[in-house]
Design an enzyme around this catalytic site. Structure first.
Site, PDB file in Angstrom:
ATOM      1  N   CYS A   3       0.811  -1.224   0.000  1.00 27.49           N
ATOM      2  CA  CYS A   3       0.000   0.000   0.000  1.00 27.49           C
ATOM      3  C   CYS A   3       0.844   1.274   0.000  1.00 27.49           C
ATOM      4  O   CYS A   3       0.336   2.354  -0.305  1.00 27.49           O
ATOM      5  CB  CYS A   3      -0.944  -0.008   1.197  1.00 27.49           C
ATOM      6  SG  CYS A   3      -2.100  -1.372   1.149  1.00 27.49           S
ATOM      7  N   HIS A  37      -3.372   7.656   1.561  1.00 23.26           N
ATOM      8  CA  HIS A  37      -3.721   6.289   1.178  1.00 23.26           C
ATOM      9  C   HIS A  37      -5.127   6.009   1.697  1.00 23.26           C
ATOM     10  O   HIS A  37      -5.478   6.381   2.818  1.00 23.26           O
ATOM     11  CB  HIS A  37      -2.716   5.307   1.787  1.00 23.26           C
ATOM     12  CG  HIS A  37      -3.116   3.873   1.619  1.00 23.26           C
ATOM     13  ND1 HIS A  37      -3.511   3.355   0.412  1.00 23.26           N
ATOM     14  CD2 HIS A  37      -3.201   2.846   2.510  1.00 23.26           C
ATOM     15  CE1 HIS A  37      -3.815   2.077   0.563  1.00 23.26           C
ATOM     16  NE2 HIS A  37      -3.651   1.745   1.822  1.00 23.26           N
ATOM     17  N   ASN A  68      -9.843  -0.010  -0.570  1.00 26.93           N
ATOM     18  CA  ASN A  68      -8.376   0.077  -0.503  1.00 26.93           C
ATOM     19  C   ASN A  68      -7.791  -0.568  -1.764  1.00 26.93           C
ATOM     20  O   ASN A  68      -7.843  -1.783  -1.915  1.00 26.93           O
ATOM     21  CB  ASN A  68      -7.894  -0.647   0.757  1.00 26.93           C
ATOM     22  CG  ASN A  68      -6.377  -0.585   0.932  1.00 26.93           C
ATOM     23  OD1 ASN A  68      -5.654  -0.199   0.018  1.00 26.93           O
ATOM     24  ND2 ASN A  68      -5.899  -0.987   2.102  1.00 26.93           N
TER      25      ASN A  68
HETATM   26  O1  UT7 Z   1      -3.651  -0.560   3.486  1.00 31.45           O
HETATM   27  C1  UT7 Z   1      -2.801  -1.304   4.305  1.00 31.45           C
HETATM   28  C2  UT7 Z   1      -3.000  -0.981   5.677  1.00 31.45           C
HETATM   29  N1  UT7 Z   1      -4.232  -1.562   6.180  1.00 31.45           N
HETATM   30  C3  UT7 Z   1      -4.980  -0.869   6.984  1.00 31.45           C
HETATM   31  O2  UT7 Z   1      -4.712   0.270   7.209  1.00 31.45           O
HETATM   32  C4  UT7 Z   1      -6.129  -1.565   7.677  1.00 31.45           C
HETATM   33  C5  UT7 Z   1      -6.177  -1.129   9.104  1.00 31.45           C
HETATM   34  N2  UT7 Z   1      -7.232  -1.738   9.876  1.00 31.45           N
HETATM   35  C6  UT7 Z   1      -8.543  -1.456   9.720  1.00 31.45           C
HETATM   36  O3  UT7 Z   1      -8.921  -0.706   8.834  1.00 31.45           O
HETATM   37  C7  UT7 Z   1      -9.520  -2.027  10.707  1.00 31.45           C
HETATM   38  O4  UT7 Z   1      -8.807  -2.641  11.760  1.00 31.45           O
HETATM   39  C8  UT7 Z   1     -10.495  -3.066  10.094  1.00 31.45           C
HETATM   40  C9  UT7 Z   1     -11.513  -2.333   9.223  1.00 31.45           C
HETATM   41  C10 UT7 Z   1      -9.750  -4.078   9.280  1.00 31.45           C
HETATM   42  C11 UT7 Z   1     -11.292  -3.794  11.190  1.00 31.45           C
HETATM   43  O5  UT7 Z   1     -11.940  -2.868  12.039  1.00 31.45           O
HETATM   44  P1  UT7 Z   1     -11.824  -3.030  13.621  1.00 31.45           P
HETATM   45  O6  UT7 Z   1     -12.656  -1.957  14.199  1.00 31.45           O
HETATM   46  O7  UT7 Z   1     -10.362  -3.041  13.964  1.00 31.45           O
HETATM   47  O8  UT7 Z   1     -12.530  -4.419  13.880  1.00 31.45           O
HETATM   48  P2  UT7 Z   1     -11.929  -5.765  14.478  1.00 31.45           P
HETATM   49  O9  UT7 Z   1     -10.989  -6.402  13.517  1.00 31.45           O
HETATM   50  O10 UT7 Z   1     -11.449  -5.506  15.878  1.00 31.45           O
HETATM   51  O11 UT7 Z   1     -13.239  -6.648  14.552  1.00 31.45           O
HETATM   52  C12 UT7 Z   1     -14.364  -6.271  15.364  1.00 31.45           C
HETATM   53  C13 UT7 Z   1     -15.480  -7.288  15.173  1.00 31.45           C
HETATM   54  C14 UT7 Z   1     -15.011  -8.732  15.358  1.00 31.45           C
HETATM   55  O12 UT7 Z   1     -16.058  -9.430  16.013  1.00 31.45           O
HETATM   56  P3  UT7 Z   1     -15.965  -9.728  17.601  1.00 31.45           P
HETATM   57  O13 UT7 Z   1     -14.706 -10.547  17.770  1.00 31.45           O
HETATM   58  O14 UT7 Z   1     -15.872  -8.381  18.265  1.00 31.45           O
HETATM   59  O15 UT7 Z   1     -17.227 -10.481  17.876  1.00 31.45           O
HETATM   60  C15 UT7 Z   1     -14.903  -9.256  13.947  1.00 31.45           C
HETATM   61  O16 UT7 Z   1     -15.094 -10.643  13.858  1.00 31.45           O
HETATM   62  O17 UT7 Z   1     -16.015  -7.223  13.843  1.00 31.45           O
HETATM   63  C16 UT7 Z   1     -16.030  -8.525  13.268  1.00 31.45           C
HETATM   64  N3  UT7 Z   1     -15.843  -8.401  11.823  1.00 31.45           N
HETATM   65  C17 UT7 Z   1     -16.866  -8.238  10.958  1.00 31.45           C
HETATM   66  N4  UT7 Z   1     -18.190  -8.185  11.125  1.00 31.45           N
HETATM   67  C18 UT7 Z   1     -18.940  -8.007  10.009  1.00 31.45           C
HETATM   68  C19 UT7 Z   1     -14.666  -8.379  11.147  1.00 31.45           C
HETATM   69  N5  UT7 Z   1     -14.909  -8.209   9.821  1.00 31.45           N
HETATM   70  C20 UT7 Z   1     -16.252  -8.124   9.680  1.00 31.45           C
HETATM   71  C21 UT7 Z   1     -17.098  -7.940   8.577  1.00 31.45           C
HETATM   72  N6  UT7 Z   1     -18.423  -7.868   8.774  1.00 31.45           N
HETATM   73  N7  UT7 Z   1     -16.622  -7.794   7.325  1.00 31.45           N
END
Ligand code: UT7
Length: 327
Positions: free
Chosen positions: A115, A249, A279
C-alpha cells in the site's frame, strides 16, 4: 533551492467497470453494509473482470496521464510500476507497459511496497530524475487485489478493490519551489506477521491470500503516518499551514479522519475516495489525486501531501507542489 526540480505535471486513472457493493458481498460472506460503512467508510469497490490484468489497468491510467500533457510513450525515459499483484512473477508489469506504450527508450521496472508502493516509487523516480537518469518518468500504482483475497475471510475481503493511477514526472533544469519538495520513507520488517500474503514463489506453491490483524495495523497507522508527515514537512521547510491538500492512502475512513485531526487540517482539504474505491493498495493515492484534479479541487501550483502505510511494515510521505510553473 535545489539544483533541479522534479515536477508532477499530470495524472491519469483507471477503474474496472464491474462494481461490487457491500450488499453484493453480504450474499456470499457473513457481513453487512452497516458494519463495513461504520468500520471502514467503504460502500463499494471496483473489481477486474475475467481476463482483465493489472497491466491493462496500468496502461489505461498511463495513457490518460500522457494524453493530458500531450506526451506519448516515446517521450518517456523511466517507467516504475508499484504493484503487489503483477500479471506474472516475471517479467515485470512495467516492461509489459513499456512495450504497450511504445516507450522504447525507457528503463522499466516494478517495485513492491504494497500500500506504500506509490510513495516508494515516487521517491525512487524523483531520485533518478534528479541525478540525471532521464528527464521524464511515468510512476504507476496498479493493483488487482481481488486476485489475492480470501473471499471467505470477511475480515479482509470487504476492504480491498482494484484499479490503477499514474503520474508523469518531468525534470526541470530551472530550479524552483515546484514539484517534489520532500519525500521520506521507512520500513520495519519486525511487523511482518500483522499483514502479509500466505504464499509466494519461494515459500509456497501458489500466490496465497492476504492475511491481516487489522486492529494491530490500525494502531500503527495514524501514529506512523503523522510522524512521517512531520518529517516530510520539516524536510521541505514547511508547516501544515502550507499544505493545500492531503491525499492519503485510502484504507479506512477512520485512519484518514485521524490523520486530518492530527494534522489539524480543515476536513474539506482532505481527499476521500475510500467510499467508492475501497483500498486499492499502491493505486489508491494516484486514483484519489486523479479524482481531485479532474473535479477541479486540486489546482496547478497547490501543495499536496501524500502518505501511505502497508505490509512490511513500510510507510512514507511526500510533499509536492503540483503542476507546472506558467512561463
Ligand atoms: O492498506 C494497508 C493498511 N491496512 C490498513 O490500514 C487496515 C487497518 N485496519 C482497519 O482498517 C480495521 O482494523 C479493520 C476495518 C480491518 C477492522 O476494524 P476493527 O474496528 O479493527 O474491527 P476488528 O478487527 O477488531 O473486529 C471487530 C469485530 C469482530 O467481532 P468480535 O470478535 O468483536 O465479535 C470481527 O469478527 O467485527 C467482526 N468483523 C466483521 N463483522 C462483520 C470483522 N470483519 C467483519 C465484517 N463484517 N466484514
Amino acid at each position: 533551492m535545489p539544483d533541479v526540480s522534479v515536477l508532477m505535471t499530470s495524472v491519469g486513472a483507471y477503474l474496472p467497470k464491474k462494481i461490487l457493493t457491500n450488499q453484493d458481498l453480504s450474499v456470499f460472506v457473513e457481513t453487512n453494509d452497516e458494519w463495513i460503512r461504520q468500520r471502514t467508510g467503504i460502500t463499494q469497490r471496483h473489481i477486474v473482470d475475467d481476463g482483465e490484468l493489472t497491466s491493462d489497468m496500468a496502461r489505461e491510467a498511463a495513457l490518460k496521464a500522457l494524453q493530458r500533457v500531450g506526451l506519448d510513450g516515446s517521450d518517456i525515459d523511466l517507467i516504475i510500476v508499484a504493484t503487489t499483484t503483477p500479471d506474472d512473477t516475471f517479467p515485470s508489469t512495467a516492461t509489459k507497459l513499456q512495450h504497450q506504450l511504445g516507450a522504447t527508450c525507457a528503463v522499466a521496472f516494478d517495485i513492491q511496497a504494497v500500500c506504500a508502493g506509490f510513495v516508494y516509487a515516487l521517491d525512487i523516480a524523483d531520485a533518478m530524475l534528479r541525478t540525471g537518469r532521464g528527464r521524464k518518468a511515468i510512476v504507476v500504482g496498479a493493483e488487482s487485489f481481488s486476485k489475492i483475497l480470501d473471499w471467505k475471510d470477511r475480515s479482509t475481503c470487504v476492504l480491498f478493490g482494484d484499479g490503477a493511477g499514474a503520474v508523469i514526472l518531468e525534470r526541470d533544469d530551472d530550479p524552483s519551489d515546484w514539484g517534489i519538495r520532500s519525500s521520506i520513507l521507512h520500513s520495519d520488517g519486525a511487523h511482518r506477521d500483522i499483514l502479509f500474503v500466505d504464499g509466494g514463489p519461494s515459500s509456497s506453491a501458489d500466490v496465497g491470500h492476504v492475511r491481516m490483524e487489522g486492529n494491530k495495523v490500525f494502531r500503527h497507522a495514524v501514529e506512523k503516518l503523522s510522524s512521517v508527515m512531520d518529517e516530510a514537512l520539516a524536510a521541505a521547510g514547511m508547516t501544515v499551514s502550507d499544505v493545500d491538500w492531503l491525499v492519503p492512502h485510502q484504507a479506512n475512513i477512520r485512519i484518514i479522519d485521524g490523520m486530518q485531526k492530527k494534522m489539524q487540517l480543515p476536513s474539506d482539504r482532505v481527499i476521500r475516495t475510500v467510499d467508492k474505491h475501497a483500498n486499492t493498495s499502491a493505486a489508491s493515492i494516484p486514483l484519489a489525486l486523479s479524482v481531485a484534479v479532474n473535479d477541479g479541487r486540486i489546482k496547478n501550483g497547490e501543495i499536496v501531501a501524500f502518505e501511505a502505510i502497508g505490509g512490511g511494515l513500510v510507510w512514507g510521505a511526500a510533499l509536492v507542489k503540483y503542476g507546472r510553473p506558467k512561463n
